[in-house]
Write a protein that holds these residues in place. Structure first.
Motif, PDB file in Angstrom:
ATOM      1  N   SER A 196       8.776 -46.805  23.608  1.00  0.00           N
ATOM      2  CA  SER A 196       9.533 -46.829  22.279  1.00  0.00           C
ATOM      3  C   SER A 196       9.882 -48.070  21.845  1.00  0.00           C
ATOM      4  O   SER A 196      10.207 -48.901  22.291  1.00  0.00           O
ATOM      5  N   ASP A 197       9.781 -48.229  20.388  1.00  0.00           N
ATOM      6  CA  ASP A 197      10.009 -49.368  19.696  1.00  0.00           C
ATOM      7  C   ASP A 197      11.531 -49.512  19.611  1.00  0.00           C
ATOM      8  O   ASP A 197      11.997 -50.614  19.077  1.00  0.00           O
ATOM      9  N   ASP A 198      12.345 -48.531  19.584  1.00  0.00           N
ATOM     10  CA  ASP A 198      13.669 -48.447  19.259  1.00  0.00           C
ATOM     11  C   ASP A 198      14.676 -47.619  20.006  1.00  0.00           C
ATOM     12  O   ASP A 198      15.681 -47.564  19.720  1.00  0.00           O
ATOM     13  N   SER A 199      14.198 -47.275  21.164  1.00  0.00           N
ATOM     14  CA  SER A 199      15.009 -46.295  22.099  1.00  0.00           C
ATOM     15  C   SER A 199      15.647 -45.354  21.562  1.00  0.00           C
ATOM     16  O   SER A 199      16.901 -44.810  21.981  1.00  0.00           O
ATOM     17  N   CYS A 200      14.991 -44.619  20.392  1.00  0.00           N
ATOM     18  CA  CYS A 200      15.441 -43.629  19.843  1.00  0.00           C
ATOM     19  C   CYS A 200      16.818 -44.061  19.058  1.00  0.00           C
ATOM     20  O   CYS A 200      17.692 -42.822  18.992  1.00  0.00           O
ATOM     21  N   GLY A 201      17.073 -45.032  18.688  1.00  0.00           N
ATOM     22  CA  GLY A 201      18.282 -45.615  17.705  1.00  0.00           C
ATOM     23  C   GLY A 201      19.275 -46.163  18.767  1.00  0.00           C
ATOM     24  O   GLY A 201      20.452 -46.285  18.181  1.00  0.00           O
ATOM     25  N   GLY A 202      18.824 -46.830  20.004  1.00  0.00           N
ATOM     26  CA  GLY A 202      19.838 -47.263  20.776  1.00  0.00           C
ATOM     27  C   GLY A 202      19.315 -48.471  21.719  1.00  0.00           C
ATOM     28  O   GLY A 202      18.587 -49.085  21.268  1.00  0.00           O
TER      29      GLY A 202
END
Length: 687
Positions: free
Chosen positions: A451-457
């Motif tokens: 994931s490039d953004d850890s789903c927002g976290g």
């Protein structure tokens, strides 16, 4: 004469009952499994708050989930008392919650008391079968060895602190951690060095100290490590790059056949068309050269566009024997304006630097010839045969050469070729045209991104949840920080990982998911005495705007006639400042009113002191004790004269309550309805 049901008979019946009871316990069916929906987002894709069985927001962050027996436990740092990283030291303690289904979480209190330390994070708890103790590791920037260890006889505490663990100095661990227990019972601590690397350390049999063996993974600029094992392969997940409380750092992983490595990911260096292409990975240094003092390091370089495409930058270093300790040079350009050369003395951070403007643009993909001569305390740099800088510094006298490309969110890359290192007397120390392998270099390793953004976290853990039947569940867990210093408002993203046929972790879906828990059973909210009206506990978000002339209300219709014994609304306090700054909450009280809609009169009111309202979203329960009529409409109103800070509420825009609606007033007496929106509340009415 004593009858059969005299004392002797009673003892017999009791004994028989106990025996049968024991038999029933032994032959009782095992607890059933359960399919659980893990809801992190509402239908519009907004993050939603998880509430415990009392209706308060779950306040346990940057921690871990574990299964002990048939129960699931969530450990984490509390932020309800207003702790703000780097801004104060008001530690709120570590909390634990328990659940039968990963949805209904019951607050079990603190496992480390508030203010028991100042800068403590990331509690991880494992069970030691040999000692019959639950062992909790946490990191603490004030502790002698940066970590603390606690033990308990139960998973919910009380936990007692043990002597400060003695970790190997060479690991340089200072920050995020996780604890892993292998199939044979051996424990391992994995920890990060303030973002520069991750180490794995074998623990003693009681899991309280380092046993000696350790491995440093080789990845850099990462943190938040977590280890799990699947089908004989060990996986180490991590935040890539590191970034404290950020709203979207990536998640990557490495694999190994042993917890002590070697750990493998994606090589940041590849040989392409007879040249080295470096994509992130930070530092790659020469195998030899620890004792090299005076030499010239020359090479060809073509900086490539960063992942955002706005600039190009290539990094190279001299007299560096340890990543980021030595001299670093950055050749940077946008392709239009003239480029620049940055010269930095590094020791884990920049200690001294200067920038040299160049007289021509540095264009992505264009080759340049660079030479750096180290002679005594002087470093001389030339680009395309022209001297551009002369720098004197005595900090580092010897060391290797290497290349550096940043592996952060704005990934850097560059091409290098025709490397030569020659001594002051003309001897060739190193020569490489990259037509062969990379045997002359310590090649940096990068994690494999899922994931490039850890789903927002930011990732916190992958929890291994064993199953009685079938394979374990590997539950990914990230904290969804909101770029505020009120971390008590952070949400969570949980998802069971999936794997390819080759064992590769599949990319995160960043969507709600379902997990099969075996053992597990459905949980429930704690019953509310004389409950009359409620908007429920699911699908809520938070907002903070009650201050000054802005007020909020929630309408409701009484379901029975009687005394309104209690009214609860979910509120919190915060600062109105935006971004990562010190936040000033309101000092004025929160005013609560109950209005009879049929007459427009206030039938009850109270002022709640600011000190009694926390920073996380919790039930504020008041007890009006006034009489309400079945079918009559009322309004709960919230306001404050505070000019500094704000009070917030939890709300749901999917109309969870049909007997009323939310409304807002931004000045004056009139309230504007908010269609389909409801605040989180409930009422109790007793006849």
């Amino acid at each position: 004469m004593t009858s059969f049901f005299g004392m002797r008979g009673i003892r017999f019946v009791l004994a028989l009952t106990m025996a049968l009871g024991g038999l029933l316990i032994l032959t009782a069916p095992a607890r059933a499994a359960v399919d659980t929906d893990l809801t992190s987002f509402d239908a519009a894709g907004n993050q939603v708050v998880r509430f415990d069985t009392d209706g308060n927001a779950v306040d346990a962050h940057d921690g871990a989930i574990a299964r002990f027996g048939g129960t699931y436990y969530l450990y984490g740092t509390s932020y309800d008392c207003g702790y703000q990283w780097t801004y104060n030291d008001t530690f709120c303690g570590f909390k634990v919650y328990s659940s039968p289904d990963l949805v209904h979480w019951t607050d079990r209190g603190h496992v480390a008391a508030p203010r028991s330390c100042r800068y403590c994070f990331r509690p991880h708890v494992v069970y030691n079968r040999a000692t019959s103790r639950y062992v909790m590791w946490v990191n603490d920037q004030d502790a002698t060895d940066k970590f603390r260890v606690y033990t308990s006889r139960t998973p919910t505490g009380p936990f007692t602190e043990q002597p400060v663990p003695d970790l190997p100095d060479q690991t340089h661990c200072t920050a995020d951690l996780a604890v892993f227990v292998d199939d044979d019972g051996t424990g391992y601590l994995t920890c990060s060095n303030a973002g520069w690397h991750i180490a794995v350390i074998q623990l003693t049999a009681d899991y309280l100290r380092a046993a000696g063996p350790y491995d440093i993974t080789g990845v850099t600029r990462v943190e938040a490590p977590s280890i799990f094992k699947r089908n004989g392969t060990y996986y180490l997940t991590m935040s890539d790059p590191n970034c404290g409380y950020c709203t979207g750092t990536g998640t990557a992983y490495l694999t190994a056949k042993s917890p002590l490595g070697p750990w493998r990911g994606r090589d940041a260096w590849t040989a392409e068309d007879g040249a080295l292409t470096a994509r992130g990975g930070l530092y790659g240094l020469s195998q030899q050269g620890e004792d090299w003092s005076d030499y010239t390091f020359s090479f060809d370089v073509a900086p490539l566009s960063t992942s955002s495409g706005t600039s190009a930058q290539a990094g190279f270093s001299v007299r560096m024997n340890r990543d980021d300790y030595g001299y670093l040079f950055l050749l940077t350009g946008s392709g239009t304006a003239n480029g620049k050369l940055s010269v930095l003395r590094r020791a884990g951070a920049t200690q001294a630097s200067h920038v040299v403007p160049l007289d021509k643009p540095i264009v992505a993909g264009e080759w340049h010839h660079v030479a750096v001569t180290a002679a005594g305390a002087t470093l001389t740099t030339s680009i395309d045969g022209v001297q551009v800088d002369r720098y004197t510094d005595t900090t580092y006298a010897t060391g290797k050469v290497g290349f550096r490309e940043w592996n952060g969110a704005n990934l850097e890359s560059a091409r290098f070729d025709n490397v030569n290192v020659t001594s002051a007397d003309g001897r060739t120390l190193l020569s490489d045209d990259f037509s062969g392998d990379f045997s002359r270099w310590v090649v940096p390793t990068s994690g494999i991104k899922i994931s490039d953004d850890s789903c927002g976290g930011q990732p916190a853990q992958v929890a291994t949840l064993p199953s009685r039947h079938g394979a374990p569940t590997y539950l990914y867990f990230s904290d969804l920080w909101d770029f505020h210093t009120n971390e008590a408002l952070a949400n969570y993203y949980w998802q069971p990982l999936s794997f390819g046929s080759d064992g590769a972790i599949q990319p995160l879906t960043c969507a709600n998911s379902r997990v099969h828990l075996d053992p597990g059973h459905p949980g429930h909210q704690r019953p509310i005495r004389a409950l009359d009206q409620t908007s429920g506990v699911t699908g809520f978000r938070t907002t903070c705007d009650i201050a000054g002339t802005t007020r909020r209300e929630q309408g409701f219709t009484a379901g029975r006639t009687g005394r309104l014994t209690s009214l609860a609304v979910t509120v919190f306090k915060d600062g109105t400042e935006s971004g990562r700054v010190f936040r000033t909450p309101p000092s004025d009280p929160l005013d609560v009113e109950l209005v009879d809609r049929s007459t427009g009169t206030t039938v009850w009111s109270a002022s709640v002191p600011a000190s009694t309202i926390g920073w996380s979203a919790r039930n504020l329960t008041v007890r009006p004790g006034v009489r309400v009529r079945r079918g009559a409409q009322y309004a709960l109103r919230l306001g404050t004269p505070a000019a500094t800070g704000c009070y917030g509420v939890a709300f749901n825009d999917e109309n969870p309550y049909s007997g009323g609606t939310s409304a807002i007033s931004t000045g004056g007496a009139d309230f504007t309805p908010e269609p389909a929106r409801d605040l989180k509340f409930h009422t109790s009415v007793e006849r």
